[in-house]
Design a protein around this motif. Structure first.
Motif, PDB file in Angstrom:
ATOM      1  N   ALA A 106      -9.230 -33.530  72.913  1.00 60.10           N
ATOM      2  CA  ALA A 106      -8.804 -33.619  74.307  1.00 60.10           C
ATOM      3  C   ALA A 106      -8.837 -32.253  74.982  1.00 60.10           C
ATOM      4  O   ALA A 106      -9.302 -32.104  76.115  1.00 60.10           O
ATOM      5  CB  ALA A 106      -7.405 -34.220  74.401  1.00 60.10           C
ATOM      6  N   TYR A 171      -0.853 -40.108  79.451  1.00 56.60           N
ATOM      7  CA  TYR A 171      -1.680 -41.073  78.725  1.00 56.60           C
ATOM      8  C   TYR A 171      -1.618 -42.442  79.399  1.00 56.60           C
ATOM      9  O   TYR A 171      -0.620 -42.803  80.032  1.00 56.60           O
ATOM     10  CB  TYR A 171      -1.217 -41.186  77.276  1.00 56.60           C
ATOM     11  CG  TYR A 171      -1.781 -40.116  76.374  1.00 56.60           C
ATOM     12  CD1 TYR A 171      -2.460 -40.444  75.207  1.00 56.60           C
ATOM     13  CD2 TYR A 171      -1.647 -38.764  76.684  1.00 56.60           C
ATOM     14  CE1 TYR A 171      -2.985 -39.465  74.365  1.00 56.60           C
ATOM     15  CE2 TYR A 171      -2.160 -37.775  75.854  1.00 56.60           C
ATOM     16  CZ  TYR A 171      -2.827 -38.133  74.698  1.00 56.60           C
ATOM     17  OH  TYR A 171      -3.353 -37.162  73.893  1.00 56.60           O
ATOM     18  N   VAL A 199      -7.258 -42.695  68.150  1.00 51.36           N
ATOM     19  CA  VAL A 199      -7.967 -41.439  67.928  1.00 51.36           C
ATOM     20  C   VAL A 199      -7.005 -40.469  67.261  1.00 51.36           C
ATOM     21  O   VAL A 199      -5.884 -40.266  67.736  1.00 51.36           O
ATOM     22  CB  VAL A 199      -8.488 -40.833  69.248  1.00 51.36           C
ATOM     23  CG1 VAL A 199      -9.010 -39.411  69.027  1.00 51.36           C
ATOM     24  CG2 VAL A 199      -9.586 -41.708  69.827  1.00 51.36           C
ATOM     25  N   ASN A 228     -12.675 -38.669  67.664  1.00 53.58           N
ATOM     26  CA  ASN A 228     -12.985 -38.223  69.024  1.00 53.58           C
ATOM     27  C   ASN A 228     -12.840 -39.370  70.017  1.00 53.58           C
ATOM     28  O   ASN A 228     -13.001 -40.543  69.660  1.00 53.58           O
ATOM     29  CB  ASN A 228     -14.412 -37.667  69.098  1.00 53.58           C
ATOM     30  CG  ASN A 228     -14.662 -36.557  68.103  1.00 53.58           C
ATOM     31  OD1 ASN A 228     -15.353 -36.754  67.113  1.00 53.58           O
ATOM     32  ND2 ASN A 228     -14.081 -35.395  68.341  1.00 53.58           N
ATOM     33  N   TYR A 229     -12.583 -39.011  71.272  1.00 54.22           N
ATOM     34  CA  TYR A 229     -12.366 -40.029  72.300  1.00 54.22           C
ATOM     35  C   TYR A 229     -13.656 -40.662  72.816  1.00 54.22           C
ATOM     36  O   TYR A 229     -13.658 -41.834  73.202  1.00 54.22           O
ATOM     37  CB  TYR A 229     -11.587 -39.425  73.482  1.00 54.22           C
ATOM     38  CG  TYR A 229     -10.109 -39.340  73.210  1.00 54.22           C
ATOM     39  CD1 TYR A 229      -9.312 -40.478  73.244  1.00 54.22           C
ATOM     40  CD2 TYR A 229      -9.514 -38.126  72.906  1.00 54.22           C
ATOM     41  CE1 TYR A 229      -7.956 -40.409  72.978  1.00 54.22           C
ATOM     42  CE2 TYR A 229      -8.155 -38.046  72.629  1.00 54.22           C
ATOM     43  CZ  TYR A 229      -7.383 -39.191  72.670  1.00 54.22           C
ATOM     44  OH  TYR A 229      -6.042 -39.132  72.388  1.00 54.22           O
ATOM     45  N   LEU A 233     -13.946 -44.625  73.462  1.00 51.70           N
ATOM     46  CA  LEU A 233     -14.073 -45.226  74.790  1.00 51.70           C
ATOM     47  C   LEU A 233     -15.258 -46.182  74.851  1.00 51.70           C
ATOM     48  O   LEU A 233     -15.206 -47.213  75.529  1.00 51.70           O
ATOM     49  CB  LEU A 233     -14.221 -44.126  75.845  1.00 51.70           C
ATOM     50  CG  LEU A 233     -12.959 -43.287  76.096  1.00 51.70           C
ATOM     51  CD1 LEU A 233     -13.287 -42.068  76.939  1.00 51.70           C
ATOM     52  CD2 LEU A 233     -11.875 -44.127  76.776  1.00 51.70           C
ATOM     53  N   ALA A 245      -5.205 -43.211  75.704  1.00 49.31           N
ATOM     54  CA  ALA A 245      -5.999 -41.993  75.839  1.00 49.31           C
ATOM     55  C   ALA A 245      -5.495 -41.166  77.015  1.00 49.31           C
ATOM     56  O   ALA A 245      -4.842 -41.695  77.931  1.00 49.31           O
ATOM     57  CB  ALA A 245      -7.470 -42.340  76.059  1.00 49.31           C
TER      58      ALA A 245
END
Length: 310
Positions: A106, A171, A199, A228-229, A233, A245
């Motif tokens: 992030a 978030y 995540v 990882n995001y 996603l 997230a």
């Protein structure tokens, strides 16, 4: 490479020709004549018993030998430049300093693009090498000098580490636009009944959202756990899974963002550096740049949250 038999002044020529793929452009960057570049290459070719570069169109391309040499050559030159740069004077516009930064997913996502854009304007020669170290290694890497700065959670422990809070990110719950819950306000029960992914940079242990579920007497078992995001996603986009997230990462993705139906403490990103580097003008300058970027991001996040609320 036998350093006793090679003129180290030739290595910047090798690097410049490799980067530019042109003897002419290399000579301009190095501020020497093209014959001087050609002479340096000739000496390097004799030393390595390899052509190093061959003609390609109007320029040149590296041989396999040159490709193999470049990582070590570049690393050596980067360390030399960083070590020789005067500590009492730092001119961003002229610097070729290399900084090593560690950041969580992030933090890197939010700060790296803005930092790259700012450096392109004010310090185009400065290089940033990003990595994602395990939290237990950050303090030792900062102490050894292999790491200049780290951006991580606010509770890292370590001797002689200085720290400064950067920003906190609210978030949200992220769903695909076609999800049955996408147009409805979430209730706690509705949230915990969703199928979740999460995540986490760790391979084991409960994530933040799993810990939160326990405080409600509920249990979440994520179907997928990712480091990882971005891939998370994309999973949300094509499935019925939910993901918690940072808002600033999830917005502008075309996905549905829903407010969480309970208080969820926004994790705070913190900047870390070793005490010995506190007086380094270059490191101080970079910390200031990251601090300014974080303030701008916080302001834009506040504006986005206000717009979403209205």
């Amino acid at each position: 490479m036998n350093l006793r038999t090679i003129d180290l002044n030739l290595l910047p020529v090798l690097e410049a020709v490799y980067d530019e793929r042109s003897l002419t452009r290399a000579s301009e960057i190095l501020r020497i004549t093209q014959p001087a570049v050609s002479n340096a290459l000739s000496r390097l070719r004799v030393h390595f018993e390899d052509p190093l570069f061959v003609r390609e169109g109007r320029g040149v391309k590296p041989t396999a030998m040159a490709e193999a040499l470049m990582p070590a050559v570049r690393e050596a030159l980067d360390k030399l430049r960083s070590g020789l740069e005067p500590r009492s004077v730092f001119e961003p516009s002229r610097s070729t300093r290399v900084f090593n930064l560690s950041a969580r997913d992030a933090g890197a996502f939010l700060i790296a693009p803005a930092l790259a854009a700012r450096l392109e304007q004010v310090a185009p020669g400065v290089r940033i090498l990003w990595s994602q170290l395990h939290r237990s290694a950050v303090a030792a890497e900062l102490a050894s000098g292999r790491l200049d700065l780290a951006i991580d959670v606010s509770d890292l422990l370590g001797m002689d580490m200085e720290r400064e809070a950067l920003l906190s990110t609210p978030y949200v719950c992220v769903l695909s636009p076609g999800h049955p819950q996408a147009e409805q306000a979430l209730t706690p029960d509705g949230f915990f009944d969703l199928r979740h992914i999460t995540v986490s940079s760790r391979r084991e242990g409960r994530s933040l959202i799993e810990e939160l579920a326990r405080t409600f007497g509920r249990r979440i078992t994520p179907a997928h756990r990712l480091p990882n995001y971005m891939p998370a996603l994309e999973i949300v986009r094509h499935t019925g899974f939910a993901l918690v997230a940072p808002r600033q990462i999830a917005e502008n993705t075309g996905l549905a963002l829903l407010d969480l139906p309970f208080d969820f403490p926004a994790p705070e990103s913190t900047l870390y550096w070793h005490r010995e580097n506190a007086g380094d003008p270059a490191a101080t300058w970079l910390r200031g740049l990251i601090r300014d970027i974080s303030r701008d991001l916080a302001k834009s996040g506040d504006r986005a949250e206000s717009a979403a609320a209205s």
